[in-house]
Motif scaffolding. Structure first.
Motif, PDB file in Angstrom:
ATOM      1  N   GLN A   1       0.798  -1.230   0.000  1.00  0.00           N
ATOM      2  CA  GLN A   1       0.000   0.000   0.000  1.00  0.00           C
ATOM      3  C   GLN A   1       0.829   1.278   0.000  1.00  0.00           C
ATOM      4  OE1 GLN A   1      -2.323  -1.911   3.375  1.00  0.00           O
ATOM      5  NE2 GLN A   1      -3.793  -0.421   2.643  1.00  0.00           N
ATOM      6  N   PHE A   2       2.134   1.165   0.258  1.00  0.00           N
ATOM      7  CA  PHE A   2       2.963   2.354   0.383  1.00  0.00           C
ATOM      8  C   PHE A   2       4.274   2.221  -0.390  1.00  0.00           C
ATOM      9  CE2 PHE A   2       0.196   2.680   4.051  1.00  0.00           C
ATOM     10  CZ  PHE A   2      -0.097   4.031   4.095  1.00  0.00           C
ATOM     11  N   ARG A   3       4.747   3.351  -0.864  1.00  0.00           N
ATOM     12  CA  ARG A   3       6.107   3.453  -1.389  1.00  0.00           C
ATOM     13  C   ARG A   3       7.003   3.710  -0.180  1.00  0.00           C
ATOM     14  NH1 ARG A   3       8.507   8.509  -4.902  1.00  0.00           N
ATOM     15  NH2 ARG A   3      10.416   7.491  -5.665  1.00  0.00           N
ATOM     16  N   THR A   4       7.693   2.694   0.286  1.00  0.00           N
ATOM     17  CA  THR A   4       8.467   2.820   1.520  1.00  0.00           C
ATOM     18  C   THR A   4       9.848   3.405   1.231  1.00  0.00           C
ATOM     19  OG1 THR A   4       9.383   0.585   1.432  1.00  0.00           O
ATOM     20  CG2 THR A   4       7.254   0.855   2.531  1.00  0.00           C
ATOM     21  N   ILE A   5      10.263   4.314   2.106  1.00  0.00           N
ATOM     22  CA  ILE A   5      11.531   5.027   1.947  1.00  0.00           C
ATOM     23  C   ILE A   5      12.328   4.906   3.241  1.00  0.00           C
ATOM     24  CG2 ILE A   5      12.608   7.274   1.530  1.00  0.00           C
ATOM     25  CD1 ILE A   5       9.890   8.078   0.175  1.00  0.00           C
ATOM     26  N   THR A   6      13.570   4.510   3.137  1.00  0.00           N
ATOM     27  CA  THR A   6      14.493   4.532   4.259  1.00  0.00           C
ATOM     28  C   THR A   6      15.795   5.183   3.796  1.00  0.00           C
ATOM     29  OG1 THR A   6      15.266   2.299   3.712  1.00  0.00           O
ATOM     30  CG2 THR A   6      13.586   2.474   5.434  1.00  0.00           C
ATOM     31  N   PHE A   7      16.591   5.607   4.758  1.00  0.00           N
ATOM     32  CA  PHE A   7      17.950   6.037   4.429  1.00  0.00           C
ATOM     33  C   PHE A   7      18.851   5.716   5.614  1.00  0.00           C
ATOM     34  CE2 PHE A   7      16.306   9.740   6.629  1.00  0.00           C
ATOM     35  CZ  PHE A   7      17.390  10.320   7.265  1.00  0.00           C
ATOM     36  N   ASP A   8      20.113   5.485   5.312  1.00  0.00           N
ATOM     37  CA  ASP A   8      21.098   5.230   6.365  1.00  0.00           C
ATOM     38  C   ASP A   8      21.514   6.569   6.966  1.00  0.00           C
ATOM     39  OD1 ASP A   8      20.957   2.559   5.726  1.00  0.00           O
ATOM     40  OD2 ASP A   8      22.798   2.550   4.534  1.00  0.00           O
ATOM     41  N   TYR A   9      21.310   6.706   8.266  1.00  0.00           N
ATOM     42  CA  TYR A   9      21.753   7.929   8.938  1.00  0.00           C
ATOM     43  C   TYR A   9      23.255   8.124   8.741  1.00  0.00           C
ATOM     44  CZ  TYR A   9      17.425   7.335  11.714  1.00  0.00           C
ATOM     45  OH  TYR A   9      16.139   7.168  12.137  1.00  0.00           O
ATOM     46  N   ARG A  10      23.700   9.343   8.879  1.00  0.00           N
ATOM     47  CA  ARG A  10      25.132   9.617   8.848  1.00  0.00           C
ATOM     48  C   ARG A  10      25.832   8.769   9.912  1.00  0.00           C
ATOM     49  NH1 ARG A  10      26.077  15.876   7.155  1.00  0.00           N
ATOM     50  NH2 ARG A  10      24.072  16.230   6.114  1.00  0.00           N
ATOM     51  N   GLY A  11      26.891   8.081   9.496  1.00  0.00           N
ATOM     52  CA  GLY A  11      27.630   7.221  10.413  1.00  0.00           C
ATOM     53  C   GLY A  11      27.160   5.788  10.441  1.00  0.00           C
ATOM     54  N   THR A  12      26.193   5.430   9.571  1.00  0.00           N
ATOM     55  CA  THR A  12      25.703   4.055   9.518  1.00  0.00           C
ATOM     56  C   THR A  12      25.661   3.572   8.075  1.00  0.00           C
ATOM     57  OG1 THR A  12      23.322   4.500   9.195  1.00  0.00           O
ATOM     58  CG2 THR A  12      24.161   4.612  11.452  1.00  0.00           C
ATOM     59  N   GLY A  13      25.611   2.247   7.917  1.00  0.00           N
ATOM     60  CA  GLY A  13      25.397   1.646   6.606  1.00  0.00           C
ATOM     61  C   GLY A  13      26.247   2.243   5.515  1.00  0.00           C
ATOM     62  N   GLY A  14      25.599   2.722   4.452  1.00  0.00           N
ATOM     63  CA  GLY A  14      26.312   3.295   3.319  1.00  0.00           C
ATOM     64  C   GLY A  14      26.467   4.796   3.383  1.00  0.00           C
ATOM     65  N   SER A  15      26.214   5.401   4.556  1.00  0.00           N
ATOM     66  CA  SER A  15      26.311   6.859   4.718  1.00  0.00           C
ATOM     67  C   SER A  15      27.440   7.188   5.694  1.00  0.00           C
ATOM     68  CB  SER A  15      24.987   7.429   5.250  1.00  0.00           C
ATOM     69  OG  SER A  15      23.904   7.095   4.405  1.00  0.00           O
ATOM     70  N   ARG A  16      28.640   7.346   5.170  1.00  0.00           N
ATOM     71  CA  ARG A  16      29.811   7.548   6.048  1.00  0.00           C
ATOM     72  C   ARG A  16      30.541   8.816   5.680  1.00  0.00           C
ATOM     73  NH1 ARG A  16      29.040   2.178   8.005  1.00  0.00           N
ATOM     74  NH2 ARG A  16      30.276   2.523   9.887  1.00  0.00           N
ATOM     75  N   GLY A  17      31.042   9.484   6.721  1.00  0.00           N
ATOM     76  CA  GLY A  17      31.796  10.722   6.537  1.00  0.00           C
ATOM     77  C   GLY A  17      31.997  11.401   7.877  1.00  0.00           C
TER      78      GLY A  17
END
Length: 264
Positions: A47-63
């Motif tokens: 029923q939904f287009r689900t959206i997630t993102f990796d917070y800064r410092g986790t998963g594929g979001s590093r810097g």
């Protein structure tokens, strides 16, 4: 996919479900990547287009992790929606994700069509703190002992899935500095004064045996947000939304679809 924020930070973003369906932004807990939602988001995808993102410092979001807060993570969430061309989304945040969801709704009210706050807190001096021994044990235990203790905070003894298969116990690719940054972000949250500004339809959900984040915080949120609904799951601990998903997820879906005025 990967996007770049206005300050140049790379964020890993994950999207699933029907492209034309209403958007649902899922916000995970402290020191966790989007994998927090593995096994849960699938129930929303029809029923939904689900959206997630990796917070800064986790998963594929590093810097570099400088000057971060639940408000800055909420600004990242708004940028994610911008990059995806999503004007408004339902938002379901759990634990620290619930704190970020509060700030997203407060700072970008036009972007949030409905709000679900799970096992979270208003933060600051008005929040109900976890028992002192819980904080002490989380700080002093390490390795397998820490994992076992954390597992006990998330699940009841009836939960038979092994800790090694849980997606809620932290992103083990994080460095100590990244984990510490997330702890500071979560601890620094305080939305008490602004909670009455929230006008989006809101559902507050919590487990009544949560020692990580006491259930009285749900009652505070319920009281501070006008018109909010409250659902307390008996026996639920911090991971109640996974352990009792057969009850909790349909309740969340029902709330979201009714808030949007669409059939369930």
């Amino acid at each position: 996919m990967r996007i770049s924020t206005c300050d140049g930070f790379p964020l890993a973003v994950q999207v699933s479900g029907p492209p034309a369906a209403p958007a649902l932004l899922l916000l995970q807990g402290q020191a966790n990547s989007h994998e927090w939602w593995d096994g849960l988001r699938e129930d929303f995808e029809p029923q939904f287009r689900t959206i997630t993102f990796d917070y800064r410092g986790t998963g594929g979001s590093r810097g570099e992790l400088d000057g971060l807060s639940t408000a800055s993570f909420a600004a990242d969430a708004a940028e994610v929606l911008d990059h995806l061309g999503v004007d408004r989304a339902c938002v379901y945040g759990t634990s620290m994700g619930g704190r970020i969801a509060q700030m997203l709704t407060l700072d970008f009210p036009e972007r949030v069509s409905a709000l679900v706050l799970g096992c979270t807190t208003p933060g600051g001096p008005h929040a109900v703190k976890r028992p002192r021994e819980v904080g002490q044990n989380l700080a002093r235990l390490h390795g397998k002992e820490h994992t076992r203790y954390l597992f006990d905070l998330f699940y009841t003894p009836a939960w038979t899935v092994s800790a090694k298969y849980s997606k809620l116990l932290g992103d083990d690719s994080m460095t100590a500095a990244e984990s510490a940054a997330h702890l500071r972000i979560s601890a620094g949250h305080d939305a008490w004064d602004r909670l009455p500004e929230i006008t989006a339809p809101t559902l507050v959900i919590h487990g009544d045996e949560d020692r990580m984040n006491p259930v009285d915080n749900a009652r505070i949120l319920h009281e501070r947000i006008a018109g909010a609904q409250l659902l307390i799951q008996p026996e639920g601990r911090h991971g109640f939304f996974e352990e009792f998903a057969e009850v909790v997820t349909p309740a969340v879906l029902r709330f979201l679809t009714e808030s949007l005025g669409i059939g369930s």
